[in-house]
Design an enzyme around this catalytic site. Structure first.
Site, PDB file in Angstrom:
ATOM      1  N   ASP A   1      -0.890  94.401 -59.781  1.00  0.00           N
ATOM      2  CA  ASP A   1      -0.640  92.704 -59.374  1.00  0.00           C
ATOM      3  C   ASP A   1      -1.387  91.602 -60.483  1.00  0.00           C
ATOM      4  O   ASP A   1      -0.010  91.095 -60.816  1.00  0.00           O
ATOM      5  CB  ASP A   1      -1.395  92.080 -58.121  1.00  0.00           C
ATOM      6  CG  ASP A   1      -1.445  92.564 -56.731  1.00  0.00           C
ATOM      7  OD1 ASP A   1      -1.223  93.739 -57.099  1.00  0.00           O
ATOM      8  OD2 ASP A   1      -1.058  92.199 -56.251  1.00  0.00           O
TER       9      ASP A   1
ATOM     10  N   ASP B   1      -6.218  85.777 -59.534  1.00  0.00           N
ATOM     11  CA  ASP B   1      -5.106  86.023 -59.163  1.00  0.00           C
ATOM     12  C   ASP B   1      -4.109  84.247 -59.974  1.00  0.00           C
ATOM     13  O   ASP B   1      -3.510  83.757 -59.822  1.00  0.00           O
ATOM     14  CB  ASP B   1      -5.024  84.985 -57.602  1.00  0.00           C
ATOM     15  CG  ASP B   1      -5.126  86.359 -57.018  1.00  0.00           C
ATOM     16  OD1 ASP B   1      -4.170  86.945 -57.173  1.00  0.00           O
ATOM     17  OD2 ASP B   1      -5.053  86.853 -56.022  1.00  0.00           O
TER      18      ASP B   1
HETATM   19  N1  GLY Z   1      -0.804  90.175 -55.306  1.00  0.00           N
HETATM   20  C1  GLY Z   1      -1.126  89.634 -53.745  1.00  0.00           C
HETATM   21  C2  GLY Z   1      -0.010  90.771 -53.320  1.00  0.00           C
HETATM   22  O1  GLY Z   1       1.267  90.555 -53.878  1.00  0.00           O
HETATM   23  O2  GLY Z   1       0.732  90.831 -51.782  1.00  0.00           O
END
Ligand code: GLY
Length: 407
Positions: free
Chosen positions: A184, A123
């Site tokens: 993601d 992330d």
């Molecule tokens: N990256 C986690 C989500 O989209 O909830």
């Protein structure tokens, strides 16, 4: 001659009808609304701190039944901590308000530690590119640049050459039974490209391309809908299975996952100009657009059997609106108009009474869904919905401003 004049007149008429229809959505009005909500949030954060803001506490969500932000400490585990600083930078970009810039600087500084500690997970792009990326874009401050470059190197430590992708969640290798890459993760490749082009190791771009190519090959079903998680053999790199984590089922189209894919491959085309990505992203976008409900805000998962009584996900709509506005600049004629019109329709819906929080809460938007299977953030205001909403509004305004200059 007379026919020619008539046709020319008709052409102009159609053109102006089209422009008027598009103008029915007023991006500036929506941006003014965002600015008002930003000020409300800052006031709320100040009050909560007894007159001083704790710049390490980032707004994360507002449950449907509540009306004040639930904030979370900016730690390496809190993947959403970069969105609020990013919103402040976008608001500063729109308003030029120096007071907002000072707030943006202070919240952004709370994330510097991410460039100085080992990676927790993938992330880092969300965390550092939304905050420091926008900060550097708007200020050219070299200190910001160094944080971005250092964080890109940190993200690269999660790349596994045997697989060819980033290990998104190192903590979940046992849970998924192998190297896991989540959709993601596509969003975090932009950080690597940026670093490669701005003084970092050029090899970072190769990692991003390897990740995107392997994801393109295995992370999608034949109809171009995506799995949330692709699991690979840690040693051989072979694709083992596609599963879900936040969606309805392993084979369902989780709305935000597909949104990340649309956004991610649009960025891939922007950064590489490789036509394979442009071709691919249109297919990924089209399957999403074909299955949208009338107002263009998806249910949280396109395959939830509870539809139409399932919750929506305004965040997916905001992510896709922003991506399609960019994609419309890479495609031609009818395709370009189609993506732009779809994005405008999404923004129209999101800016309506039904989706804007307005007086009820200081967030921009209502009705996002974070992690339905875990029972978390269902039908809530969520900070990343607001981030991609203001980004999309600014993108639309910039497109309109550029067209006005040329008309
Ligand atoms: N990256 C986690 C989500 O989209 O909830």
């Amino acid at each position: 001659m007379k026919t020619k004049t008539l046709l020319a007149g008709l052409g102009l008429c159609l053109l102006s009808a089209c422009t008027t229809a598009e103008k029915e959505f007023d991006a500036e009005r929506a941006l003014d609304y965002c600015d008002k909500q930003v000020h409300r949030t800052l006031e709320e954060l100040k009050e909560a701190g007894g007159g001083t803001i704790d710049y390490t506490m980032m707004p994360r969500n507002i449950a449907d039944s509540l009306n004040t932000w639930h904030c979370r400490k900016a730690t390496k585990e809190e993947w959403c901590a970069g969105f609020w600083p990013g919103i402040l930078w976008y608001d500063y970009e729109y308003t030029g308000d120096e007071a907002i810039r000072r707030e943006a600087e202070k919240f952004t500084a709370s994330l510097k530690f991410l460039s100085e500690t080992p990676a927790f997970d993938h992330d880092l792009g969300f965390l550092v590119f939304c905050s420091y990326g926008n900060a550097y874009r708007l200020t050219n401050n070299p200190e910001y640049k160094q944080v971005i470059l250092d964080t890109a190197d940190t993200l690269a430590t999660l790349f596994r050459p045997r697989v060819g992708t980033i290990l998104s969640w190192p903590r979940n290798v046992e849970l998924f039974g192998g190297h896991n890459t989540i959709m993601d993760n596509m969003i975090n490749l932009e950080l690597l490209f940026w670093a490669a082009k701005n003084g970092g190791n050029p090899y970072l771009a190769d990692l991003a391309i390897s990740h995107a190519d392997k994801t393109m090959k295995y992370h999608f079903r034949p109809d171009y809908t995506s799995y949330h998680v692709a699991v690979y053999d840690t040693l051989t790199g072979d694709f083992l299975r596609g599963v879900t984590h936040q969606g309805y089922a392993d084979n369902s189209m989780w709305a935000r996952g597909q949104a990340w894919a649309i956004y991610g491959y649009t960025v891939m085309y922007r950064e590489t100009k490789d036509p394979r990505y442009l071709e691919f992203v249109q297919r990924v976008a089209d399957v999403y657009l074909e299955r949208l409900p009338e107002d263009y805000v998806p249910y949280w998962d396109f395959d939830d059997p509870a539809i139409p009584d399932a919750p929506r996900d305004a965040s997916a709509a905001a992510v896709v609106a922003s991506a399609l506005l960019e994609l419309s600049t890479f495609t031609q004629e009818e395709r370009s108009k189609h993506y732009r019109a779809a994005a405008v329709k999404m923004l129209e819906s999101l800016s309506s009474e039904q989706y804007q929080s307005r007086k009820s809460k200081p967030s921009f938007l209502l009705h996002s869904t974070g992690h339905k299977p875990a029972g978390s953030e269902i039908d809530a205001s969520i900070i990343y919905a607001d981030y991609y909403y203001i980004e999309a509004l600014l993108r639309l305004k910039k497109l309109e401003d550029a067209e006005n200059v040329h008309s």
